[in-house]
Write a protein that holds these residues in place. Sequence first.
Motif, short mmCIF file in Angstrom:
data_model
loop_
_atom_site.label_atom_id
_atom_site.label_comp_id
_atom_site.label_asym_id
_atom_site.label_seq_id
_atom_site.Cartn_x
_atom_site.Cartn_y
_atom_site.Cartn_z
N VAL A 163 -7.47 16.66 59.53
CA VAL A 163 -8.83 16.16 59.29
C VAL A 163 -9.57 17.19 58.44
CG1 VAL A 163 -8.86 14.82 61.44
CG2 VAL A 163 -9.84 17.13 61.41
N GLU A 164 -10.60 16.74 57.76
CA GLU A 164 -11.32 17.61 56.82
C GLU A 164 -11.90 18.85 57.49
OE1 GLU A 164 -14.87 17.33 53.48
OE2 GLU A 164 -14.10 15.51 54.40
N ASP A 165 -12.44 18.69 58.68
CA ASP A 165 -13.09 19.82 59.37
C ASP A 165 -12.21 20.40 60.48
OD1 ASP A 165 -13.29 17.63 61.05
OD2 ASP A 165 -15.36 18.03 61.64
N ALA A 166 -10.90 20.32 60.29
CA ALA A 166 -9.97 20.87 61.28
C ALA A 166 -10.26 22.35 61.52
CB ALA A 166 -8.53 20.70 60.79
N CYS A 167 -9.92 22.82 62.71
CA CYS A 167 -10.09 24.24 63.00
C CYS A 167 -8.78 24.82 63.52
CB CYS A 167 -11.23 24.48 63.98
SG CYS A 167 -11.01 23.71 65.58
N TYR A 168 -8.61 26.11 63.27
CA TYR A 168 -7.43 26.84 63.69
C TYR A 168 -7.89 28.16 64.28
CZ TYR A 168 -3.20 29.60 63.59
OH TYR A 168 -2.15 30.39 63.96
N VAL A 169 -7.39 28.49 65.46
CA VAL A 169 -7.74 29.76 66.08
C VAL A 169 -6.50 30.35 66.77
CG1 VAL A 169 -8.58 28.68 68.21
CG2 VAL A 169 -9.39 30.95 67.59
N ASP A 170 -6.27 31.63 66.53
CA ASP A 170 -5.24 32.39 67.25
C ASP A 170 -5.81 33.80 67.45
OD1 ASP A 170 -4.71 34.01 64.97
OD2 ASP A 170 -2.93 32.87 64.40
N ALA A 208 0.72 26.24 46.49
CA ALA A 208 -0.65 25.98 46.96
C ALA A 208 -1.05 24.52 46.80
CB ALA A 208 -1.63 26.88 46.22
N ALA A 209 -0.67 23.88 45.69
CA ALA A 209 -1.04 22.48 45.48
C ALA A 209 -0.32 21.57 46.47
CB ALA A 209 -0.72 22.06 44.05
N ALA A 210 0.95 21.83 46.72
CA ALA A 210 1.71 21.02 47.68
C ALA A 210 1.17 21.23 49.10
CB ALA A 210 3.19 21.38 47.60
N ARG A 211 0.80 22.46 49.41
CA ARG A 211 0.23 22.75 50.73
C ARG A 211 -1.12 22.04 50.90
NH1 ARG A 211 0.78 27.82 50.67
NH2 ARG A 211 -1.23 28.29 49.78
N ALA A 212 -1.94 22.07 49.86
CA ALA A 212 -3.23 21.37 49.91
C ALA A 212 -3.03 19.88 50.12
CB ALA A 212 -4.02 21.63 48.62
N GLU A 213 -2.01 19.32 49.52
CA GLU A 213 -1.71 17.89 49.70
C GLU A 213 -1.31 17.61 51.16
OE1 GLU A 213 -1.42 13.93 49.05
OE2 GLU A 213 -2.30 15.43 47.73
N LEU A 214 -0.50 18.47 51.74
CA LEU A 214 -0.12 18.31 53.16
C LEU A 214 -1.36 18.42 54.05
CD1 LEU A 214 3.18 20.38 53.27
CD2 LEU A 214 2.96 17.92 53.70
N LEU A 215 -2.22 19.36 53.77
CA LEU A 215 -3.45 19.51 54.54
C LEU A 215 -4.32 18.25 54.43
CD1 LEU A 215 -4.23 23.23 53.72
CD2 LEU A 215 -3.81 22.32 56.01
N ASP A 221 -9.63 24.23 53.52
CA ASP A 221 -9.56 25.39 52.64
C ASP A 221 -9.35 26.68 53.45
OD1 ASP A 221 -9.85 23.80 50.40
OD2 ASP A 221 -11.99 24.23 50.16
N GLY A 222 -10.06 26.80 54.57
CA GLY A 222 -9.92 27.97 55.42
C GLY A 222 -8.53 28.07 56.02
N ILE A 223 -8.00 26.94 56.45
CA ILE A 223 -6.65 26.92 57.02
C ILE A 223 -5.63 27.25 55.94
CG2 ILE A 223 -4.91 25.43 58.10
CD1 ILE A 223 -7.38 24.01 59.49
N GLY A 224 -5.80 26.68 54.76
CA GLY A 224 -4.90 27.00 53.65
C GLY A 224 -4.91 28.48 53.30
N ALA A 225 -6.09 29.09 53.33
CA ALA A 225 -6.20 30.52 53.05
C ALA A 225 -5.52 31.34 54.14
CB ALA A 225 -7.67 30.92 52.91
N ALA A 226 -5.65 30.93 55.39
CA ALA A 226 -5.00 31.64 56.49
C ALA A 226 -3.48 31.56 56.35
CB ALA A 226 -5.44 31.07 57.83
N ILE A 227 -2.98 30.40 55.98
CA ILE A 227 -1.54 30.22 55.77
C ILE A 227 -1.07 31.12 54.63
CG2 ILE A 227 0.22 28.58 55.00
CD1 ILE A 227 -1.37 26.41 56.56
N GLU A 228 -1.82 31.13 53.55
CA GLU A 228 -1.46 31.97 52.40
C GLU A 228 -1.44 33.45 52.78
OE1 GLU A 228 -3.08 32.74 47.88
OE2 GLU A 228 -3.40 30.78 48.80
N ALA A 229 -2.36 33.88 53.63
CA ALA A 229 -2.41 35.28 54.06
C ALA A 229 -1.18 35.63 54.90
CB ALA A 229 -3.69 35.55 54.85
#
Length: 117
Positions: A29-36, A17-24, A45-53
């Motif tokens: 960008v801080e307010d990046a969005c992801y939709v599928d 999680a820490a390494a992924r947060a560093e990559l993010l 944080d939202g993107i990191g949580a989606a990746i973790e899921a």
Amino acid sequence: MNTIVDTYLRTWNTTDAAARAELLTQHWVEDACYVDPLAEVAGRDGIGAAIEAVQAQFPGFVFSRVGEPDSHHNQTRFQWGLGPEGAEPVVIGFDVVVTNDEGRIASVHGFLDKVPA
């Protein structure tokens, strides 16, 4: 464009999680969005949580590039696979990554081409 795709997939494959947060932080960008079709999230944080899921749903699977990316202006499209490393992907998708002027990921628009039954 290969660097963008490789960085993007490395973010999805990083299980720490820490390494992924560093990559993010470095590449998104801080307010990046992801939709599928299954998720719509905003912010690192939202993107990191989606990746973790996704990692929890498919433990031990990795994302890999399928074919070559195509790019124009600040957007890159590419196909990816998700499955056991070195094996035929169980899931195949298609993403469009849009970057800002600094080359950081601002948004991702994802599509699913093949999903398990």
